[in-house]
Structures are given as structure tokens and as C-alpha cells.
Design a protein around this motif. Structure first.
Motif, PDB file in Angstrom:
ATOM      1  N   ALA A 197      38.474  37.028  52.388  1.00 47.83           N
ATOM      2  CA  ALA A 197      39.522  37.940  51.919  1.00 47.83           C
ATOM      3  C   ALA A 197      38.915  39.248  51.432  1.00 47.83           C
ATOM      4  N   ARG A 198      37.829  39.142  50.662  1.00 47.44           N
ATOM      5  CA  ARG A 198      37.169  40.349  50.180  1.00 47.44           C
ATOM      6  C   ARG A 198      36.555  41.133  51.335  1.00 47.44           C
ATOM      7  N   ALA A 208      48.907  37.364  43.946  1.00 50.56           N
ATOM      8  CA  ALA A 208      49.021  37.309  42.484  1.00 50.56           C
ATOM      9  C   ALA A 208      48.910  38.706  41.873  1.00 50.56           C
ATOM     10  N   PHE A 209      48.080  39.561  42.463  1.00 49.78           N
ATOM     11  CA  PHE A 209      47.934  40.928  41.973  1.00 49.78           C
ATOM     12  C   PHE A 209      49.233  41.702  42.151  1.00 49.78           C
ATOM     13  N   MET A 210      49.755  41.721  43.364  1.00 55.98           N
ATOM     14  CA  MET A 210      50.966  42.497  43.622  1.00 55.98           C
ATOM     15  C   MET A 210      52.188  41.844  42.988  1.00 55.98           C
ATOM     16  N   ARG A 252      33.282  46.892  39.702  1.00 57.92           N
ATOM     17  CA  ARG A 252      34.402  46.295  38.946  1.00 57.92           C
ATOM     18  C   ARG A 252      34.378  44.771  38.999  1.00 57.92           C
ATOM     19  N   GLN A 253      33.687  44.206  39.975  1.00 54.92           N
ATOM     20  CA  GLN A 253      33.677  42.752  40.120  1.00 54.92           C
ATOM     21  C   GLN A 253      33.078  42.089  38.878  1.00 54.92           C
ATOM     22  N   PRO A 254      33.574  40.896  38.519  1.00 57.09           N
ATOM     23  CA  PRO A 254      34.447  39.977  39.272  1.00 57.09           C
ATOM     24  C   PRO A 254      35.932  40.154  39.020  1.00 57.09           C
ATOM     25  N   THR A 284      39.239  38.538  40.455  1.00 56.95           N
ATOM     26  CA  THR A 284      39.506  38.591  41.895  1.00 56.95           C
ATOM     27  C   THR A 284      39.853  37.211  42.440  1.00 56.95           C
ATOM     28  N   GLY A 285      39.147  36.173  41.969  1.00 55.32           N
ATOM     29  CA  GLY A 285      39.416  34.822  42.432  1.00 55.32           C
ATOM     30  C   GLY A 285      40.792  34.317  42.047  1.00 55.32           C
TER      31      GLY A 285
END
Length: 443
Positions: free
Chosen positions: A6-7, A81-83, A378-380, A389-390
Motif C-alpha cells: 500500500a505504501r 481509516a484516514f479519509m 513523518r513515519q510511522p 500508517t498501519g
């Protein structure tokens, strides 16, 4: 593995899109400058140049529209989940970007097909609107990235964001520096690429008048952006030092918090031993750069939990590439402007042309490296300090299939763009110019 794919898919899509989006932002400005020069001089070469740049803008706009549409779907499909959770917080700049995109499309159509069919002033106005709306589109998209790096405009609760203020979220801290940095990168990358192309032709065909004039349009923008960008970048670094000290520590490979921190030039961070290898260190340089104080304390990686560290080596190398290529372009700009001042004309000797040819790709390299610093640094987190991100990735499995499918699609689109752009340049080479009647002066 699905998180990795995905990343990787998002990274591939963005790396591809940013090149064509940047050119789609900058070429309209160069197109308008050529148009203005044609009106002032009545020179057919400048008319031809504005036509070529308009066609190039149309090609890149089309590819950018396709890749941008893919990205909008990927945001929702790969990171639901982000959007789903923060869409209401940061949805405003997405909506405004869509408005800017459609405005650009409308005026680009007018500019392309209205030449010699509408009043000259209205035709020029349509070109200006293409340039402005393209810049606005990049501005609004960058605001989303600013939010992801430095979120604001809501109160975080266990049930999600409350007390949402979309305007405050859109203008999160540091928005001025990051948007200016991004827009300048677009103009710089495109102007350097254009200058490199015409320098290449002039090295092979020194008497090509069209390419001398095209170079004279690209060089002012290239030199100006190359000299202003380090100043804006320095302001951005000062903000990062205050607001995102972990990203700065990773970018500089600073493992221990210290006063009077040195600035590492080059080198490779060794995370296992917590040391920087093969670096040239400028004493107190980092404290001065970040806080304008040689004795200022700079937080190192040791000040943060280990599970929140970004990929230190990747961030550091990308940062060094960005700074190194930016410095090379700024140096070339200084030399070029000095020769321009001495000779009262843009230099055309072979050494300078070789410099522009070799530095032509560096704007794109610096832009991609800068984007990697922002994203890797910026990760994680997908939203720094708020959502990992996970936690945002889709539960759908077998993401390898869309990744490789889109890789092939992007390779095909990239090859087609290169083919079409080469054809545009080839039509201006000595012996291949269009008949004089095809390049009519505008009314």
C-alpha cells in the motif's frame, strides 16, 4: 506485506504524479511569458514557443489529471481509516483543489483553441488564469500535506475528532513555508529541465535562434527560483526544528541531544551504533541553522521513543540529495547571472551550456528527494502524533496485484509523454521548422 504494498503504491503514484503536476504548474507561466514576449517583439519564434509550451501543458495536464484521479481513489481505497475519520477535518482543501483543477481545464481549453479566434487580451488572460489556477491547485494539495505533518483544527478524543475547524485545519502551522517551498520547487524543476533541453540543442546547433530565445525565457525563472529556494528552505527548516524535531534529527542523523550541535555533510547514519559515519561535520552548524544560536540545544533521536523513529538512513540521504542538488543549482544560477551582468546578454558559451545541460535534471531530483524527506520523515505516522500508517491501511489483502498493474500503467504513460514531448522539441530543430505560414502572428 500488504502495508508495504500500500505504501509502495501510494509512493509510486505520488512520485509519478509530482513530476507531471509540477510541469503542469510551471509551463503555463513560461507559456505566458513567451506570449508576452511575442506581443512585445512580434517575433515569430516566440509565437511558436508559446504554441509549443501550450501543447506541452495540454499533454502534461492530461497525464496529471489521470494520475491525480488515481491518487484520489487510492486515498480512499488504500487508507480508508484516514479519509473516513479525518475527511471532515481536511476535506476543504480537497474541494478547493477540485475547483482550481476545473478552472485550469476551462481556461486551458480557451487558450488552446481561442488563439486568433478571441481578442488578444482575452486570450492572454486565459493563459494567466491557467498559470494561476495551476498554482492554486498545488497550493491546496500541499495544505493537506501540511496538516498531515502538523495537524490542527480539531480536538482528539477516543471516539475521533471533535470541535472541528476546517479552516484552522487547512492552515495548519508552517503552511506558509511548505506551500512556498513546494511551488518554488515546481517552477525550479520545470525551468531547469526546459533550460537543459534547449542547452542540449544549442550545443549541437549553436545557430538555432529559436532555442536561444527559448533559453532566454527559461533562464530568468530558473535562476530566480534557484536563489530564492534556499532562503525559503531555511525558513522551513527552522519551523521543522521547532515543530517536528524528530524529523530534523533523522534528516541530520543526530542521535544524541546536544548543545552546539554540528551540521553533518554527507555521511551514513548507523542506527545500531548510534553514530554517523563518513560525514564532514561543520561545528555548531546545526544549532546555527535551526535556531540562529551556536549554543542552542538540538534534540536528537534519543529524545524520542524508538518505535516512533522514521527510517533514519533514508531520510538523511534524501535530505543530503535535496540540499546538494539545490546548492549546485544555486551556484549555477549565480555564475549565469554574473555572466549576464558582465556581458549584458544571457551567456551562450559551451561551458555554461554544458552546466545547464548537466543540471537540467537536478530540479526534478531535488523535488523528489524533498518529497521523500517529508514523507519518510513523518513515519510511522500518517497524521503525525495522531494516527499511525498501519492503523489507516485497508484490510483488503492481495495488494501486490494493483501495485504491479499501476506500475505498468505508469511506465506506459511515462513512455508516451516522453515520446510526445520529444516530438514537440524535434519539430523546432534546424531543418525541421514548420513553414512560416503556420506560425502566424496573433491579432
Amino acid at each position: 506485506m500488504d502495508l508495504l504494498y500500500a505504501r509502495a503504491q501510494m509512493g509510486l503514484s505520488l512520485a509519478f504524479h509530482i513530476v507531471f503536476a509540477a510541469a503542469g504548474i510551471a509551463l503555463p507561466l513560461l507559456m505566458v511569458l513567451s506570449d508576452l514576449k511575442a506581443r512585445r517583439t512580434g517575433d515569430a519564434d516566440y509565437v511558436l514557443l508559446s504554441r509549443k509550451l501550450a501543447k506541452g501543458t495540454a499533454i502534461l495536464f492530461a497525464v496529471g489529471a489521470v494520475s491525480g484521479t488515481v491518487l484520489s481513489f487510492e486515498l480512499g481505497l488504500l487508507w480508508p481509516a484516514f479519509m473516513g475519520t479525518y475527511g471532515e477535518v481536511i476535506g476543504l482543501p480537497f474541494a478547493l483543489e477540485g475547483t482550481a483543477f476545473f478552472t485550469e481545464a476551462v481556461f486551458l481549453g480557451i487558450y488552446l483553441y481561442g488563439r486568433e479566434r478571441i481578442p488578444a487580451g482575452l486570450h492572454l488572460f486565459s493563459g494567466v488564469m491557467v498559470a494561476l489556477s495551476g498554482a492554486a491547485s498545488a497550493f491546496f494539495v500541499t495544505l493537506v500535506n501540511v496538516f498531515m505533518n502538523d495537524p490542527s483544527g480539531f480536538t482528539l478524543t477516543a471516539g475521533g475528532p471533535v470541535n472541528v475547524d476546517p479552516v484552522a485545519a487547512m492552515f495548519s502551522p508552517g503552511w506558509r513555508h511548505q506551500t512556498a517551498h513546494t511551488l518554488l520547487a515546481c517552477y525550479q524543476a520545470s525551468a531547469f529541465a526546459m533550460a537543459g533541453i534547449h542547452a542540449f540543442v544549442l550545443l549541437r546547433h549553436p545557430g538555432a535562434a529559436f532555442h536561444r530565445k527559448a533559453l532566454s525565457i527559461a533562464l530568468p525563472l530558473a535562476c530566480l527560483s534557484a536563489l530564492v529556494q534556499p532562503l525559503v528552505g531555511h525558513q522551513s527548516a527552522e519551523h521543522v526544528a521547532r515543530a517536528q524535531p524528530l524529523k530534523l534529527a533523522a534528516a541530520e542523523g543526530l542521535f544524541q541531544t546536544q548543545r552546539g550541535a554540528g551540521l553533518s555533510v554527507g555521511g551514513l547514519p548507523d542506527v545500531e551504533t548510534g553514530t554517523m559515519r563518513y560525514a564532514l561535520e561543520i561545528p555548531r552548524g546545526l544549532s546555527i541553522m535551526a535556531f540562529m544560536d551556536p549554543d542552542a540545544e538540538v534534540k536528537g533521536l534519543d529524545a524520542f521513543p524508538r518505535d516512533e523513529w522514521p527510517p533514519v538512513a533514508k531520510v538523511h540521504v534524501a535530505f543530503q540529495v535535496m540540499v546538494g542538488t539545490g546548492g549546485a543549482m544555486a551556484l549555477l544560477a549565480v555564475v549565469t547571472l554574473f555572466l549576464r551582468w558582465r556581458r549584458e546578454a544571457w551567456p551562450e558559451d559551451r561551458r555554461v551550456l554544458w552546466g545547464w545541460l548537466l543540471c537540467g535534471p537536478l530540479g526534478v531530483v531535488a523535488m523528489e528527494a524533498g518529497w521523500l524527506v517529508t514523507e519518510w520523515g513523518r513515519q510511522p505516522w500518517i497524521i503525525r502524533g495522531v494516527m499511525r500508517t498501519g492503523e489507516a491501511v485497508t484490510p483488503v489483502q492481495h495488494l501486490a496485484a494493483p501495485f504491479w498493474t499501476f506500475t505498468l500503467v505508469y511506465l506506459f504513460l511515462g513512455a508516451m509523454v516522453v515520446f510526445l514531448m520529444v516530438r514537440q522539441v524535434a519539430g523546432t530543430l534546424p531543418g525541421h521548422e514548420p513553414p512560416a505560414g503556420e506560425v502566424a502572428h496573433e491579432h
